[in-house]
Write an enzyme that holds these catalytic residues in place. Structure first.
Site, PDB file in Angstrom:
ATOM      1  N   GLU B  32      -2.321 -22.905   4.771  1.00 10.92           N
ATOM      2  CA  GLU B  32      -2.083 -22.545   6.165  1.00 10.92           C
ATOM      3  C   GLU B  32      -0.586 -22.325   6.276  1.00 10.92           C
ATOM      4  O   GLU B  32       0.198 -23.205   5.900  1.00 10.92           O
ATOM      5  CB  GLU B  32      -2.383 -23.780   7.013  1.00 10.92           C
ATOM      6  CG  GLU B  32      -3.523 -23.724   7.950  1.00 10.92           C
ATOM      7  CD  GLU B  32      -3.535 -25.022   8.739  1.00 10.92           C
ATOM      8  OE1 GLU B  32      -3.004 -25.026   9.845  1.00 10.92           O
ATOM      9  OE2 GLU B  32      -4.048 -26.041   8.236  1.00 10.92           O
ATOM     10  N   ASP B  43       2.774 -28.968  18.726  1.00 10.78           N
ATOM     11  CA  ASP B  43       3.304 -29.518  17.479  1.00 10.78           C
ATOM     12  C   ASP B  43       4.144 -30.748  17.740  1.00 10.78           C
ATOM     13  O   ASP B  43       4.865 -30.827  18.728  1.00 10.78           O
ATOM     14  CB  ASP B  43       4.151 -28.468  16.761  1.00 10.78           C
ATOM     15  CG  ASP B  43       3.293 -27.398  16.118  1.00 10.78           C
ATOM     16  OD1 ASP B  43       2.473 -27.763  15.255  1.00 10.78           O
ATOM     17  OD2 ASP B  43       3.417 -26.217  16.495  1.00 10.78           O
TER      18      ASP B  43
END
Ligand SMILES: Cc1ncc(COP(=O)(O)O)c(C=O)c1O
Lengths: 424, 241
Positions: B32, B43
């Site tokens: 990824e 995040d």
């Protein structure tokens, strides 16, 4: 008839897996100099945090907490308001869940107890929180004492001045109570610097409590808005569902007032989740118009921006509410799950002004004898309107509302309302 | 299935290319690759630090993606926020396909674009790319069930509301529940740094794990080689040793 202890559930209900859409998660702001989500680990008891983020539909209530619920008089009564029905001459049946029947006088103890219990299990010895009207602070003060913990409460200054008895009760339970903004925190000092006569707000008191907990290594208890609080409050709705079943009643309309959304969510979400009822009405204050004027945005739950951003209906974290008669509704936002249900049109809302709720309170206390908390009187106003509408349409609907607290310590507020409205 | 995450260009170009090769040699099935976003909404602090570092030098991310493609032969899934591309999506997807990217994962798809998610999934697929769908505990059960069937390669399930913050969650009970809803391969991520959590996830029915933050933390502490040995260790856990 079930015996009363059987009515208390052994699981809390969480609506998140049953919401119509994914609940937007909490976020850190774009250029965060530190992670607010990480900060939660420092300020909240870890089991409380685990329950905040572990979205199982049913969360077991620890045996000890269930016993504590029994000790404070749960299940609370579900009462049919016959005299109110007669007064309104309505074909509707009206029931209320009486959360004012707990020792601290409101629903707030339902989450204060488990949060204090989990803190004690984790070896925490001091709890900190903020309070507006004083109901939440009172619940924390008693819960802390029940588990042998100390507590410090930051009370919004206007309420501190308007409600000296609340402060006294907290002190009798053993809490330290400060009028916020205080000079005990950097944030409080900053606010006082800008305006030494600041009346305070729940957002400011919350920021001070968090900062104080952080700098002293204490734990912070959260009184509303976050999912975990609504989860704990689901005892109200779960009990009410059983009590209605015992009476062989199917509810049509469910009503509650909204400050941060915890008593409303705790009462209605179990019904919404199991698709019982056809109308859910969340009632706010006309003077704090978050439903009519608020935006559905990511915003901070506290004024200083120490907590993570959550997506909610909000008037903005800097909003300073007018110092109105019902302190518990003076909050800029509403719980994310409730905000979404309102946006999705599943939950309706109303906003009433002082005069409207005063009349409702008076009708209720003169028919049923209970002085409702001014917050709860908002719900009563909506109930009266629904009952009157039922009369016009000749509908035998069943209206159930959450009487989130009694108003015996809010008499000064009622006195000042009488003066303003010209009834003295 | 071991899905390893790397921030494109982190910690610097040379080490980044060594890292992706090493992660594949260590047994990653899929990589990824995270593109520097405008706002790393979901995040955690560690991944945000990696973006910040990359933002100081990386200007031409397309050519670095091409180099990544040449460096490794496992499927590459781009992790990027739809918000950043929503006005230029067809061109961006076409270009990704040209570069040899295999799939796209938008963590904000089901949250910020919930009313149009099917349109975007179809758009990704119509460009010959795999649409890997990101879900989390706050996605309602019926929706998890529905999207698991249209998610390509696997369904991604993030157990925490953000990456890299070890919030206390019950990994096993979350996965036991979600497993029954998912008609697809299930890859679990978000804060799975702890070996115990990883084992719990696999025992509870996950088909794989997605690892990111721990690699970055390891790079910060001991460099790229050390992160690659971690990948070897994770491979071992997946293989049952
Ligand atoms: C009696 C009473 N009802 C309702 C509220 C509103 O809070 P919430 O909406 O979070 O339940 C409060 C808050 O202080 C309260 O004291």
């Amino acid at each position: 008839m079930a015996n009363s202890e059987e009515i208390i559930p052994s699981y809390w209900y969480n609506i998140i897996p049953d919401l119509p859409k994914p609940l937007p998660p909490p976020r850190d702001p774009p250029d965060a100099e530190f992670s607010r989500i990480d900060l939660l680990r420092k300020i909240m008891p870890s089991e409380v945090l685990r329950q905040q983020f572990t979205v199982e539909r049913f969360v077991p209530i620890p045996k000890e907490v269930r016993e504590a619920y029994i000790n404070i008089g749960r299940p609370t009564p579900l009462v049919r308001a016959r005299r109110l029905e007669e007064f309104l001459n309505t074909p509707a049946k009206i029931y209320f869940k009486y959360e004012g029947a707990t020792p601290t006088g409101s629903h707030k103890i339902n989450t204060a107890l488990p949060q204090a219990y989990f803190s004690m299990k984790e070896g925490v010895d001091h709890l900190v929180t903020e309070t507006g009207a004083g109901q939440w602070g009172t619940a924390v003060a008693l819960s802390a004492r029940m588990y042998g913990l100390n507590s410090t409460i930051f009370m919004v200054k206007v309420s501190y001045e308007q409600k000296p008895q609340r402060r006294t009760i907290m002190q009798l339970y053993g809490a330290r109570v400060f009028a916020s903004p205080t000079s005990h925190t950097e944030y409080g000092k900053k606010v006082l610097n800008e305006n030494p006569n600041h009346p305070g707000s729940l957002g400011i008191a919350m920021s001070e409590a968090i900062e104080y907990a952080l700098s002293n290594g204490y734990k912070y208890l959260v009184g509303s808005v976050l999912d975990v609080v609504v989860l704990h409050q689901s005892v109200i709705g779960l009990e009410a569902m059983k009590q209605l079943q015992e009476l062989d009643e199917e509810p049509d309309v469910l009503v509650g007032c909204v400050g941060g959304g915890s008593n409303f969510g705790g009462f209605t979400f179990p019904f919404i989740g199991s698709k019982k009822g056809s109308k859910y009405i969340a009632v706010g204050s006309y003077e704090i118009p978050k439903f009519s004027k608020g935006a559905y945005n990511y915003d901070f739950p506290d004024s200083a921006g120490l907590l993570p951003l959550v997506k909610m209906i909000t008037l903005g974290r800097d909003y300073v509410p007018p110092p109105i008669y019902s302190g518990g509704l003076r909050y800029h936002g509403a719980a994310p799950s409730l905000s979404m249900l309102i946006k999705e049109g599943i939950v309706d809302w109303r906003e009433y002004n002082e005069k409207e709720i005063f009349e409702a309170a008076q009708i209720f206390l003169q028919t049923q004898g209970i002085v409702p908390a001014p917050e709860s009187s908002h719900a009563i106003r909506a109930v009266i309107e629904e009952a009157r509408e039922a009369k016009i349409k000749n509908e035998k609907k069943v209206i159930v509302f959450n009487l989130s607290g009694h108003g015996l310590l809010d008499l000064p507020n009622y006195e000042s309302m009488m003066k303003r409205i010209g009834q003295d | 299935m071991l899905v390893s995450y790397a921030t494109l260009g982190y910690p610097n170009k040379e080490d980044y290319l060594r890292l992706v090769k090493g992660l594949v040699e260590a047994g990653s099935d899929i990589l990824e690759i995270g593109l520097l976003p405008k706002y790393a909404k979901y995040d955690g602090p560690v991944i945000r630090r990696s973006y910040k570092q990359v933002s100081t030098w990386l200007t031409d991310f397309w050519s670095l993606l091409e180099e990544t493609r040449r460096a490794v032969d496992v499927p590459l899934v781009i992790l990027t926020y739809l918000e950043d591309w929503v006005t230029s999506l067809p061109d961006t997807l076409a270009r990704m396909k040209d570069v040899g990217i295999n799939g796209v994962l938008f963590p904000d798809l089901l949250i910020d674009f919930i009313d149009e998610y099917e349109k975007y999934v179809n758009e990704i697929k119509s460009h010959g790319l795999n649409a890997v769908i990101f879900t989390s505990p706050s996605v309602p059960d019926p929706l998890i069930h529905k999207v698991s069937k249209i998610s390509d390669m696997f369904l991604y399930y993030g157990v925490r509301p953000t990456t890299g913050v070890p919030l206390p969650v019950s990994v096993d009970s979350l996965i036991t529940r979600v497993r029954t809803l998912v008609n697809n391969k299930l890859v679990v991520g978000f804060g799975l740094s702890d070996i115990e959590d990883m084992k719990k996830a696999l025992r509870a029915g996950a088909d794989g794990v997605a690892i990111g933050t721990v690699y970055i933390e390891e790079i910060e502490r001991n460099g790229v080689e050390s992160a690659i040995s971690l990948a070897r260790k994770f491979r071992g856990i997946l293989d049952g040793s």
